[in-house]
Design a protein around this motif. Sequence first.
Motif, PDB file in Angstrom:
ATOM      1  N   ALA A 157      10.422 -10.880   7.503  1.00 19.44           N
ATOM      2  CA  ALA A 157       9.959  -9.537   7.456  1.00 19.44           C
ATOM      3  C   ALA A 157      10.821  -8.707   6.238  1.00 19.44           C
ATOM      4  O   ALA A 157      10.198  -8.288   5.255  1.00 19.44           O
ATOM      5  CB  ALA A 157      10.053  -8.757   8.684  1.00 19.44           C
ATOM      6  N   VAL A 158      11.824  -8.709   6.232  1.00 19.69           N
ATOM      7  CA  VAL A 158      12.939  -8.493   5.262  1.00 19.69           C
ATOM      8  C   VAL A 158      12.607  -9.065   3.908  1.00 19.69           C
ATOM      9  O   VAL A 158      12.392  -8.579   2.828  1.00 19.69           O
ATOM     10  CB  VAL A 158      14.406  -8.515   5.423  1.00 19.69           C
ATOM     11  CG1 VAL A 158      15.261  -7.944   4.384  1.00 19.69           C
ATOM     12  CG2 VAL A 158      14.651  -7.540   6.771  1.00 19.69           C
ATOM     13  N   GLU A 159      12.502 -10.500   3.915  1.00 19.22           N
ATOM     14  CA  GLU A 159      12.127 -11.132   2.656  1.00 19.22           C
ATOM     15  C   GLU A 159      10.758 -10.698   1.996  1.00 19.22           C
ATOM     16  O   GLU A 159      10.938 -10.544   0.723  1.00 19.22           O
ATOM     17  CB  GLU A 159      12.417 -12.655   2.767  1.00 19.22           C
ATOM     18  CG  GLU A 159      12.300 -13.591   1.723  1.00 19.22           C
ATOM     19  CD  GLU A 159      13.776 -13.422   0.879  1.00 19.22           C
ATOM     20  OE1 GLU A 159      13.311 -13.252  -0.386  1.00 19.22           O
ATOM     21  OE2 GLU A 159      14.539 -12.773   1.484  1.00 19.22           O
ATOM     22  N   ALA A 178       8.871  -5.399  -3.761  1.00 20.04           N
ATOM     23  CA  ALA A 178       9.503  -4.558  -4.950  1.00 20.04           C
ATOM     24  C   ALA A 178       8.994  -4.946  -6.360  1.00 20.04           C
ATOM     25  O   ALA A 178       8.741  -4.222  -7.219  1.00 20.04           O
ATOM     26  CB  ALA A 178      11.035  -4.621  -4.884  1.00 20.04           C
ATOM     27  N   GLY A 179       8.699  -6.436  -6.387  1.00 19.33           N
ATOM     28  CA  GLY A 179       8.254  -6.674  -7.841  1.00 19.33           C
ATOM     29  C   GLY A 179       6.989  -6.466  -8.063  1.00 19.33           C
ATOM     30  O   GLY A 179       6.478  -6.479  -9.187  1.00 19.33           O
ATOM     31  N   ALA A 181       8.977  -0.821  -1.393  1.00 16.15           N
ATOM     32  CA  ALA A 181       9.882  -1.788  -0.538  1.00 16.15           C
ATOM     33  C   ALA A 181      11.164  -1.062   0.066  1.00 16.15           C
ATOM     34  O   ALA A 181      11.223  -1.352   1.267  1.00 16.15           O
ATOM     35  CB  ALA A 181      10.642  -2.910  -1.665  1.00 16.15           C
ATOM     36  N   LEU A 182      11.362   0.000  -0.468  1.00 13.14           N
ATOM     37  CA  LEU A 182      12.821   0.678   0.369  1.00 13.14           C
ATOM     38  C   LEU A 182      11.956   1.215   1.567  1.00 13.14           C
ATOM     39  O   LEU A 182      12.642   1.445   2.613  1.00 13.14           O
ATOM     40  CB  LEU A 182      13.111   1.774  -0.596  1.00 13.14           C
ATOM     41  CG  LEU A 182      13.986   1.278  -1.718  1.00 13.14           C
ATOM     42  CD1 LEU A 182      14.315   2.368  -2.831  1.00 13.14           C
ATOM     43  CD2 LEU A 182      15.047   0.614  -1.041  1.00 13.14           C
ATOM     44  N   LEU A 234       0.918  -1.122   0.024  1.00 15.12           N
ATOM     45  CA  LEU A 234       0.049   0.088   0.012  1.00 15.12           C
ATOM     46  C   LEU A 234       0.918   1.249   0.035  1.00 15.12           C
ATOM     47  O   LEU A 234       0.501   2.255  -0.673  1.00 15.12           O
ATOM     48  CB  LEU A 234      -0.891  -0.014   1.239  1.00 15.12           C
ATOM     49  CG  LEU A 234      -2.151  -0.976   1.173  1.00 15.12           C
ATOM     50  CD1 LEU A 234      -2.899  -0.891   2.665  1.00 15.12           C
ATOM     51  CD2 LEU A 234      -3.061  -0.587  -0.088  1.00 15.12           C
ATOM     52  N   GLY A 235       1.832   1.142   0.819  1.00 18.79           N
ATOM     53  CA  GLY A 235       2.912   2.434   0.715  1.00 18.79           C
ATOM     54  C   GLY A 235       2.380   3.512   1.514  1.00 18.79           C
ATOM     55  O   GLY A 235       3.034   4.438   1.613  1.00 18.79           O
TER      56      GLY A 235
END
Length: 133
Positions: free
Chosen positions: A101-103, A109-110, A117-118, A77-78
């Motif tokens: 979480a990181v994965e 990102a895709g 993602a960042l 959603l961002g």
Amino acid sequence: PFVPVPDTPGGDRLARGQQALADIDGHAGQQVIDSLKDIAPDLARYVLEFSFGDIYSRTGLDLPTRELVTVALCTALGTVGPQLRVHLHGLLNVGGTREEAVEVITQMAGYAGFPAALNGLAAAREVFAARDE
């Protein structure tokens, strides 16, 4: 073959939701509920009864999986940074790992773009640092 998920457990939705919120998000979740009491107490009740009392209490997914999915969605959603942080804590509270979480944030990102993602990774960094203190 398709196997339907059992219905939400019976009983007091509010009590079930309060317990699920405490188990998942602890103090951070209660802060969200408390912040709504003076302006939108009905919304606070809806969050507890529906989101946590009905949805989170279903048996089709375990809590770490539910939180991992929620972290992915909040990342995609961002626009829901505070909720992402709460659910990152929730993921870790119910047995999920920082690596998971990181994965899942990286995978977004895709689908949601690199900015999402960042930003998700920046939120994860904040949550991890707070938990290390």
